[in-house]
Design a protein around this motif. Sequence first.
Motif, PDB file in Angstrom:
ATOM      1  N   TYR B   3      19.081  10.471  16.669  1.00 39.77           N
ATOM      2  CA  TYR B   3      17.837  10.976  16.065  1.00 39.77           C
ATOM      3  C   TYR B   3      17.124  11.968  16.976  1.00 39.77           C
ATOM      4  N   ALA B   4      16.214  12.716  16.386  1.00 45.55           N
ATOM      5  CA  ALA B   4      15.389  13.651  17.159  1.00 45.55           C
ATOM      6  C   ALA B   4      14.526  12.896  18.149  1.00 45.55           C
ATOM      7  N   ARG B   5      14.360  13.456  19.327  1.00 43.41           N
ATOM      8  CA  ARG B   5      13.527  12.817  20.338  1.00 43.41           C
ATOM      9  C   ARG B   5      12.439  13.768  20.798  1.00 43.41           C
ATOM     10  N   ASN B   6      11.250  13.218  21.069  1.00 42.82           N
ATOM     11  CA  ASN B   6      10.160  14.037  21.589  1.00 42.82           C
ATOM     12  C   ASN B   6      10.295  14.228  23.091  1.00 42.82           C
ATOM     13  N   TYR B   7       9.785  15.336  23.561  1.00 37.04           N
ATOM     14  CA  TYR B   7       9.678  15.533  25.003  1.00 37.04           C
ATOM     15  C   TYR B   7       8.632  14.559  25.539  1.00 37.04           C
ATOM     16  N   GLN B   8       8.962  13.772  26.562  1.00 30.71           N
ATOM     17  CA  GLN B   8       8.045  12.760  27.088  1.00 30.71           C
ATOM     18  C   GLN B   8       7.887  12.899  28.599  1.00 30.71           C
ATOM     19  N   VAL B   9       6.655  12.743  29.063  1.00 33.72           N
ATOM     20  CA  VAL B   9       6.425  12.731  30.509  1.00 33.72           C
ATOM     21  C   VAL B   9       6.449  11.301  31.019  1.00 33.72           C
ATOM     22  N   LYS B  12       8.843   5.891  27.484  1.00 24.39           N
ATOM     23  CA  LYS B  12       8.636   5.428  26.112  1.00 24.39           C
ATOM     24  C   LYS B  12       9.814   4.550  25.724  1.00 24.39           C
ATOM     25  N   LEU B  13       9.535   3.453  25.001  1.00 24.00           N
ATOM     26  CA  LEU B  13      10.605   2.577  24.531  1.00 24.00           C
ATOM     27  C   LEU B  13      10.439   2.340  23.044  1.00 24.00           C
ATOM     28  N   SER B  14      11.522   1.941  22.388  1.00 21.75           N
ATOM     29  CA  SER B  14      11.403   1.543  20.991  1.00 21.75           C
ATOM     30  C   SER B  14      10.617   0.230  20.944  1.00 21.75           C
TER      31      SER B  14
END
Lengths: 253, 266
Positions: B3-9, B12-14
């Motif tokens: 799936y598409a993923r956001n850029y994260q600083v 992040k977990l499900s």
Amino acid sequence: MINLNNVNLQYENTATLALENVNLKIQPKEFVVILGASGCGKTSLLNLIAGFLFTDNGDITINDHQVKGPGLDRGVVFQKNALMPWLNVEENIGFGLKLRGVSKEERTKEITKVLEWVDLTEFRNNYVYELSGGMQQRVGIARALVANPEILLMDEPLGALDAITRQDIQKVVLSLWQKTQKTILMITHSIEEALFMANKLIIMTPRPGKIHKTYDVDFSKQYLEGVDAGEIKRSQKFVNLKNEILEIIEATS
Amino acid sequence: MSYARNYQVFPKLSSKKIVILSVVSLALFILTWLILSELKIVPKIILPSPIIVLNKFIGVIKSGYADKSLYEHLGISLFRVFASLFIAIIFAIPLGIFVAVNDYVRGILDPFIEFYRPLPPLAYLPLIIIWFGIGEMSKIILITLAIFAPIFLNTRAGVLSIPQERIRAALCLGASKWQLITSVIFPSSLYHIFTGIRIGIGFGWTTLVAAEMVAANSGLGHMVLTASEFLVTEVVLIGIFIIGIIAILTDLFMRYLTKKFIHWHR
Ligand SMILES: Nc1ncnc2c1ncn2[C@@H]1O[C@H](COP(=O)(O)OP(=O)(O)O)[C@@H](O)[C@H]1O
Ligand SMILES: [Mg+2]
């Protein structure tokens, strides 16, 4: 008939007049559009007529009666935030009728009628937040019309909508004007919208807020007589007027 | 395909992984507790082992503690909080609305409310005891006062945040002053009111336990205090556990009610 006579309006702690020497007569069944840059006093003017705002300087009458507050003779459509989110479409439209003790049967009849006018019949049980911006505005218009006011006041009713939806609802409003024969006062800052919808177009200019010029136009009449909206808006006369008004607004703001 | 993923600083977990992590964390906590106490690294009086606590819990459920059954302690505590909540709601909602809409009411009540609002309830508990004794009455008054403030303030904030257009629209549709309050202002403020009630229950629970420790011969707070006086640490832990669980459950219930009845919010 709406009549403003030498109306001046000054807000507390401001240097310039929000409205200076405004004179305005609106005849029954007219579609008056007020056009002007932001801050030129359009909303103030509408609020005075709606009875939300008062001034001691000047006279505002409706059918020769002084405006003393909001009343059922004037329906108001707001730009946003004016619907009751805990009610569905049908209940929103019937809100005023219910408050005034109109029977359920009568309410349903009236609501069904205006739902058809604004083409929302199949959404009558939806909540407001389930509708698009354009549909929400149609609910607002229907709610104002169901009370059968003599006058409809609209402050940038289409201002928050995208261009395409906006054109659709312009047409809806025009056909409602024709059908219901209401007197309409609408505010916009879109020149094209003003020209297309008005039969009387008022240009206001800011600092101090003033009526600069009034035009009698008949593009809405042409549309209601069956001429294509796109054709009207591309016509030489429409384009010329649009440029003329743009120049006025640019020169004065 | 992934799936598409956001850029994260930041990490992040499900949500599933977060739950797993929480369960593991809790299990490790209990395990550490078990090791520390069973191996006698920490004395029993300071930290009894989870097994002792569990056995004692069963014992307390069966035969009570401090002259009363667990249900009596629990029942009286719940009664104190919810009776107070009921009284606070009855006063706080109308007052919050009237202070917001009527400047006369606001002017008259403001000095008292502004003074009492930030005052910790335990600061005026002694005064309430002098005036009303140490019976049920003074506990209910104290807790009601503690719960009143957040409900009142949230109701007022809710009324003040209603869009002006909504009020004006109702006026144009023929609403009277009273209809405006019941049909527009009250429903518009419901989300804030519910938030106030949630915070209020929390305040009430906190104040209750404190009040029961100062002046009571029943209730969960009293049970915990008695146990601590006799160094029965198991019962102290059990009391804290029950108090915590009830607080969580009431909060979840309030959130459920908010979602169900204020479906339009956001
Ligand atoms: N409540 C108010 N207090 C002070 N000044 C105001 C208030 N409302 C509007 N004004 C000022 O009056 C002028 C006209 O405002 P408004 O009628 O809202 O104009 P428009 O609707 O054309 O943008 C503006 O300069 C605005 O800043
Ligand atoms: Mg405006």
